[in-house]
Each structure stands twice: as structure tokens, then as C-alpha cells.
Design a protein around this motif. Structure first.
Motif, PDB file in Angstrom:
ATOM      1  N   HIS A 234       0.833  -1.201   0.000  1.00 38.49           N
ATOM      2  CA  HIS A 234       0.000   0.000   0.000  1.00 38.49           C
ATOM      3  C   HIS A 234       0.870   1.254   0.000  1.00 38.49           C
ATOM      4  O   HIS A 234       0.704   2.156  -0.836  1.00 38.49           O
ATOM      5  CB  HIS A 234      -0.922  -0.007   1.226  1.00 38.49           C
ATOM      6  N   LEU A 235       1.819   1.314   0.920  1.00 41.94           N
ATOM      7  CA  LEU A 235       2.671   2.501   0.992  1.00 41.94           C
ATOM      8  C   LEU A 235       3.564   2.627  -0.234  1.00 41.94           C
ATOM      9  O   LEU A 235       3.884   3.737  -0.661  1.00 41.94           O
ATOM     10  CB  LEU A 235       3.497   2.485   2.277  1.00 41.94           C
TER      11      LEU A 235
ATOM     12  N   VAL B 230       1.409   4.286  -2.723  1.00 45.90           N
ATOM     13  CA  VAL B 230       1.303   5.719  -2.410  1.00 45.90           C
ATOM     14  C   VAL B 230       2.566   6.442  -2.854  1.00 45.90           C
ATOM     15  O   VAL B 230       2.505   7.533  -3.444  1.00 45.90           O
ATOM     16  CB  VAL B 230       1.070   5.923  -0.898  1.00 45.90           C
TER      17      VAL B 230
ATOM     18  N   GLU C  77       2.558   6.716  -6.622  1.00 49.25           N
ATOM     19  CA  GLU C  77       1.553   7.700  -7.040  1.00 49.25           C
ATOM     20  C   GLU C  77       2.060   9.124  -6.844  1.00 49.25           C
ATOM     21  O   GLU C  77       1.943   9.978  -7.733  1.00 49.25           O
ATOM     22  CB  GLU C  77       0.259   7.488  -6.262  1.00 49.25           C
ATOM     23  N   ARG C  78       2.652   9.389  -5.687  1.00 43.78           N
ATOM     24  CA  ARG C  78       3.133  10.730  -5.391  1.00 43.78           C
ATOM     25  C   ARG C  78       4.334  11.097  -6.254  1.00 43.78           C
ATOM     26  O   ARG C  78       4.416  12.214  -6.783  1.00 43.78           O
ATOM     27  CB  ARG C  78       3.502  10.835  -3.905  1.00 43.78           C
TER      28      ARG C  78
ATOM     29  N   TYR D 290      -7.674   3.599  -4.018  1.00 42.37           N
ATOM     30  CA  TYR D 290      -7.211   2.408  -3.323  1.00 42.37           C
ATOM     31  C   TYR D 290      -8.394   1.564  -2.840  1.00 42.37           C
ATOM     32  O   TYR D 290      -9.296   2.060  -2.157  1.00 42.37           O
ATOM     33  CB  TYR D 290      -6.320   2.799  -2.137  1.00 42.37           C
TER      34      TYR D 290
ATOM     35  N   GLY E 182       2.040  11.109   3.122  1.00 41.97           N
ATOM     36  CA  GLY E 182       0.793  10.692   2.527  1.00 41.97           C
ATOM     37  C   GLY E 182      -0.406  10.919   3.417  1.00 41.97           C
ATOM     38  O   GLY E 182      -1.541  10.634   3.017  1.00 41.97           O
TER      39      GLY E 182
ATOM     40  N   ILE F 244      -1.483   9.309   6.051  1.00 40.80           N
ATOM     41  CA  ILE F 244      -2.185   8.046   6.186  1.00 40.80           C
ATOM     42  C   ILE F 244      -2.386   7.724   7.661  1.00 40.80           C
ATOM     43  O   ILE F 244      -1.422   7.604   8.411  1.00 40.80           O
ATOM     44  CB  ILE F 244      -1.383   6.909   5.512  1.00 40.80           C
TER      45      ILE F 244
END
Length: 332
Positions: A174-175, A178, A181-182, A190, A327, A329
Motif C-alpha cells: 500500500h505505501l 502511495v 503515485e506521489r 485504493y 501521505g 495516512i
């Protein structure tokens, strides 16, 4: 009953150091609890559903470990909360070497940053035994997605809605998603799952379009044509898929992420037990048949001392904490 040389000498001195004629000799002290370990079956907790990278490795080593220890080793899948449910069970278990945790230690290092109400502290309640294997993340898409590289995927993400299958919210994949994506300025939504096998299945079915997951559990589906690979998150190309460019080559300078499988026990477990497990597991994971099996699916055997694994864990925790903050999160 296995007693090492130092314990045998200590016991002999205790027997021979009697009262010097002042009375009957004192009985020897009882042996330490680890002297007879293991004397009953061992529970190997995998905090994810069957079929993921941790489960694959657990089932590869469970029988050889049982043979080495002369006790049954039972793989117990306890999925939930990004692996934290199973990890919590081991963290709060008796520190006697009968309950082991095999999991993605990278994901475990992330948990304190994304779960403010985490019921245990991985760095205090667990201790490392050894790392076992590493497999980089693969960036894959459903074959129907009309892209062949990261640049095209980023461009497509600005034209249409894309769903990114998350093996578990707050997990290392997941990270990694992220971070990609960034860094690439992509856009996707997601979709959380309870484990890697479910995320893979839904991406194969086309219910989600994008996935990042450990190579060990993902490569077979790429090789069968059920998933299309766009890149590998390693600093150098993987020989097994040497034609696939790294994400760093595609514009994400120095980007690297992956799935680290390791074995841990409750903190306070006697050093003798930890060291015995370390010795046996390193022999097993380095054996030619298991090493070849893992290499054939893109996983590299990586072993460490308990101290090295604890140090790695702390390093990963600091590394991903920055991604979590950037992020924004947070999970309940």
C-alpha cells in the motif's frame, strides 16, 4: 533432552559444590525452562490469508523445521488488520518459544505509524529471530489495461478512473503504491483487501486494474498471462525477468520497495531458544531445494542474526514513517 555444553558444566558444578561435610549435598537447581525445549507442538502464526508470500514460505519451512526440532509445527493463518491481529497474538503469548510469527516485517514496521490505537508495540513486544526472504514488489495491471509502462499508466490515470488493489491498508505494498503515485503524479483509488491473495484474485478478475505485490506471490500469475507487468521495485533488474525495467529506470530515481519475510517471537523468549531457532531456520531456508524453489518465483533468501533483524526492523520503521506522514495516512 538437549542441554548445551555450558549448561552441562553448570549443572555438574552445582552437584559437586555440596556442603563440605556439613550436611547432605544440595540438590542441583532445576534446569532452565529452555533445556527441554521443545517438548510439545509449535504454533507458527501467519497473520495473512493462505496463498500470500508469508504463507508460501511458512508452508515451505514448517515440515523441515518440525523434523529439525522433532516436534510438530502447525501453520495457523490468523488474518486481519493488516497482519496486526496475528502479530498481537504472538506479541501477547507466553515467551516460551511455542508461538512463532512469520510475517512481512516491513508491514509490521509500518503499523505503529498508521495505527494510532495499535494494541501492542512491535519494537518492544516482539524480537527478531531471523529474516528469511526478500522479494521486490511488482507493479502489475489487468491485461485489458492499455498500457505497457509506468509513463503510459500515469497518463491513463489522468483520463479514466483506475482502482489500485491494496493487499491491506497500511501494508508495505500500500505505501509503495502511495509512494509511486506521489512520485509519478499518477491518480488512482485504493481498494482495500484482507490479504495479498484476495487482491491478486480480484485484479486477475478485472475488478481492480492495478496492483503492487511481492514478486513471490505475483510472478506465477504474470508468467501465466493473467497479469501484465510494468515494472519491478528493485534497484537493479531481476535476472528471472531481466526484460522488465525497474521503476527507477522509468523515472522514479532510487525507488525500491519489497516484501521482507521474517520470523519473530514474543520478547522475553530465552536467548537459547531464539538462537536455536535462528540456527535451524538458516539451515532450512538456505537448503538447495528451498532456495531454488523461492528463486524460481523471484524471492531471494536473506538471513540475519536476531540483532541484525531487530536493527533492520527499526530502520524500516523510520523509513516508512516518513511516507506515512507525507501521505497523511492514518487508520483506526
Amino acid at each position: 533432552m538437549a542441554i548445551n555444553r555450558r549448561e552441562l558444566i553448570a549443572a555438574s558444578l552445582a552437584v559437586g559444590g555440596g556442603g563440605g561435610g556439613a550436611g547432605p549435598p544440595r540438590p542441583p537447581p532445576p534446569p532452565p525452562p529452555q533445556a527441554g525445549w521443545p517438548s510439545k507442538p509449535i504454533r507458527l502464526v501467519v497473520p495473512y490469508p493462505p496463498g500470500g508470500s508469508s504463507d508460501i514460505i511458512a508452508r515451505a519451512i514448517s515440515q523441515p523445521l518440525a523434523e529439525a526440532l522433532k516436534q510438530s509445527v502447525i501453520v495457523d493463518n490468523k488474518a486481519g488488520a493488516n497482519g496486526n491481529l496475528g502479530a498481537d497474538i504472538v506479541a501477547k503469548s507466553a515467551p516460551d518459544g511455542y508461538t512463532l510469527l512469520l510475517c512481512d516485517t516491513g508491514a509490521l514496521a509500518i503499523s505503529p505509524s498508521v495505527y494510532p490505537k495499535l494494541g501492542f508495540d512491535p519494537s518492544k513486544d516482539l524480537r527478531g529471530v531471523t529474516m528469511l526472504a526478500y522479494s521486490p514488489h511488482l507493479l502489475v495491471v489487468h491485461p485489458s489495461v492499455p498500457v505497457s509502462n509506468l509513463k503510459e499508466l500515469v497518463a491513463l490515470s489522468h483520463k479514466t478512473d483506475l482502482n489500485f488493489a491494496v493487499t491491506a491498508m497500511g501494508s508495505a505494498p500500500h505505501l509503495a503504491g502511495v509512494a509511486v503515485e506521489r512520485a509519478s503524479k499518477a491518480k488512482w483509488q485504493y481498494i482495500p483487501y484482507k490479504g495479498g491473495s484476495q487482491a491478486v484474485s480480484d485484479t486477475i478478475a478485472g475488478q481492480t486494474q492495478i496492483l503492487m505485490n511481492g514478486m513471490l506471490a505475483t510472478l506465477p500469475h504474470v508468467q501465466s498471462g493473467k497479469l501484465k507487468i510494468l515494472g519491478v521495485s528493485k534497484s537493479t533488474r531481476m535476472p528471472l525477468i531481466g526484460n522488465v525495467p525497474t521503476l527507477a529506470e522509468q523515472g522514479l530515481a532510487n525507488f525500491e520497495s519489497g516484501t521482507w519475510q521474517g520470523l519473530l517471537v514474543a520478547n522475553g523468549t530465552p536467548a537459547a531458544i531464539v538462537n536455536r531457532l535462528n540456527t535451524e531456520l538458516i539451515k532450512i531456508i538456505r537448503s538447495p531445494d528451498i532456495r531454488a524453489k523461492l528463486a524460481g518465483q523471484g524471492a531471494e533468501v536473506v538471513t540475519m542474526t536476531p540483532a541484525q533483524q531487530d536493527g533492520f526492523f527499526n530502520q524500516e520503521r523510520s523509513r516508512w514513517a516518513k511516507v506515512v506522514v507525507e501521505g497523511n495516512i492514518k487508520l483506526d
